[in-house]
Design a protein around this motif. Structure first.
Motif, PDB file in Angstrom:
ATOM      1  N   ASP A   1      42.217  28.409  44.644  1.00  0.00           N
ATOM      2  CA  ASP A   1      42.936  29.573  45.174  1.00  0.00           C
ATOM      3  C   ASP A   1      44.346  29.686  44.607  1.00  0.00           C
TER       4      ASP A   1
ATOM      5  N   TYR B   1      45.235  32.588  42.228  1.00  0.00           N
ATOM      6  CA  TYR B   1      45.595  33.898  42.762  1.00  0.00           C
ATOM      7  C   TYR B   1      47.120  34.004  42.887  1.00  0.00           C
TER       8      TYR B   1
ATOM      9  N   LEU C   1      37.817  40.106  44.304  1.00  0.00           N
ATOM     10  CA  LEU C   1      39.190  39.712  44.000  1.00  0.00           C
ATOM     11  C   LEU C   1      39.319  39.002  42.649  1.00  0.00           C
TER      12      LEU C   1
ATOM     13  N   PHE D   1      41.586  40.264  39.070  1.00  0.00           N
ATOM     14  CA  PHE D   1      42.488  39.482  38.228  1.00  0.00           C
ATOM     15  C   PHE D   1      41.936  39.326  36.813  1.00  0.00           C
TER      16      PHE D   1
END
Length: 360
Positions: A196, A199, A284, A288
């Motif tokens: 994570d 991100y 998500l 990106f």
């Protein structure tokens, strides 16, 4: 996409809303197959690793005030190496999205349909993802403002249904009942559901600075860690050794608690809410990936990288959906080293770059 600014609140909400839900569908049963009652230790090790990396990424942000990760690379590596790195990150995010997409396909079919439907029913997810990627990070932030409440509602309902049916002795003996080697295996093979910190790496320089920004983001990830760890513990307390068979935990929790069974399956409502959040959560990484690809090539229109990323992901999905376990084994055997390098090693190298600002 490069000039977008989101609010710090939205960065924190996106972590809580999206990073949480993807870890509570299949992952609990998967990890319990290795670590049994110590599954919470396996998952906690990964949260500590990812949390430490988020802290380092935030230190990088402090070091290069106001710069995005792309700008930091341009300043220190030059244009061509930066474009290559962005291409690698575009591939990285596609790989990161692969397992959750296959997982959500099965979850949606089981949660929403009584019989298994053809795979093309799931195809519109890539259209949603393409639109989401086109709209960019501002839309991610706005969706996070809404979906965090849907996500928390679903999790609270599921935990409330399961706690009355829990047997705390299922977690005993603590830390000594399973060989530590098995706990480490559970941690290693669950890494694909983490990373994570990347991100946050691509959020730096894109959110409006506030006081205690670093503290707020770290506390947000702590909330994710606490919720997921509690979820794992409650699930194992309810099912014990049978947890590894509960492949889609949210639609199994509270199912056998008599008083709720007699009053109606209100857990279905939580399952539907969770499925909605998951739709956006699995897109998500592709948002990106599209952003990275747009940095790598001079596209005439920003919709083009979105179409490429989602088109490639859709092709991989439809080509490999019947060979998921084979592909997963290959990723865990070989691809995980690439993922580890991109998620952890490359950002660490950034710490040794010189301070500077992009030339105007």
């Amino acid at each position: 996409m490069s000039n977008e600014k989101v609010k710090l609140r939205q960065v924190c909400f996106s972590l809580i809303a999206f990073a949480t839900v993807l870890k509570i569908i299949v992952l609990p049963s998967f990890v319990s197959g290795f670590a049994k009652e110590n599954l919470w230790i396996s998952i906690l090790l990964n949260f500590i690793l990812d949390g430490a990396m988020i802290f380092i990424v935030l230190k990088i942000s402090d070091r290069f005030k106001g710069l995005t990760f792309y700008q930091i690379l341009i300043e220190n590596c030059g244009e061509i190496p930066t474009k290559i790195i962005m291409c690698l990150y575009a591939l990285y995010f596609i790989l990161k999205a692969y397992v959750p997409i296959l997982e959500q396909k099965s979850f949606v079919e089981i949660a929403l349909y009584e019989t298994t439907h053809v795979v093309w029913i799931f195809a519109p997810i890539f259209l949603i993802s393409c639109f989401f990627s086109y709209k960019g990070l501002k839309t991610v932030g706005r969706i996070s403002d809404l979906l965090i409440w849907v996500s928390l509602f679903a999790i609270i309902v599921l935990l409330s249904l399961s706690i009355p049916a829990c047997d705390l002795t299922n977690l005993l003996p603590i830390a000594i009942g399973v060989p530590f080697k098995n706990v480490l295996q559970g941690s290693r093979f669950s890494l694909l559901w983490f990373f994570d910190s990347t991100y946050i790496l691509f959020f730096i320089g894109k959110f409006k600075t506030e006081k205690l920004a670093k503290t707020k983001i770290m506390l947000s990830y702590l909330v994710v860690a606490l919720i997921v760890t509690a979820f794992f513990c409650v699930l194992y307390c309810e099912f014990g050794p049978l947890t590894e068979r509960q492949h889609f935990a949210p639609i199994k929790m509270g199912k056998y608690y008599l008083s709720f069974s007699n009053s109606g399956r209100i857990d279905y409502l939580a399952g539907f809410a969770l499925a909605i959040v998951c739709v956006f959560a699995i897109t998500l990484p592709l948002v990106f990936s599209s952003l990275c690809l747009s940095h790598s090539f001079n596209f005439k229109h920003k919709i083009i990288p979105c179409i490429i990323v989602n088109g490639v992901t859709a092709i991989i999905f439809f080509a490999t959906q019947n060979f998921f376990f084979n592909v997963f084994s290959i990723i865990m055997k070989y691809g995980v080293y690439f993922l580890l390098f991109m998620a952890y090693a490359l950002p660490l190298i950034t710490l040794f770059f010189k301070k500077g600002r992009v030339k105007k």
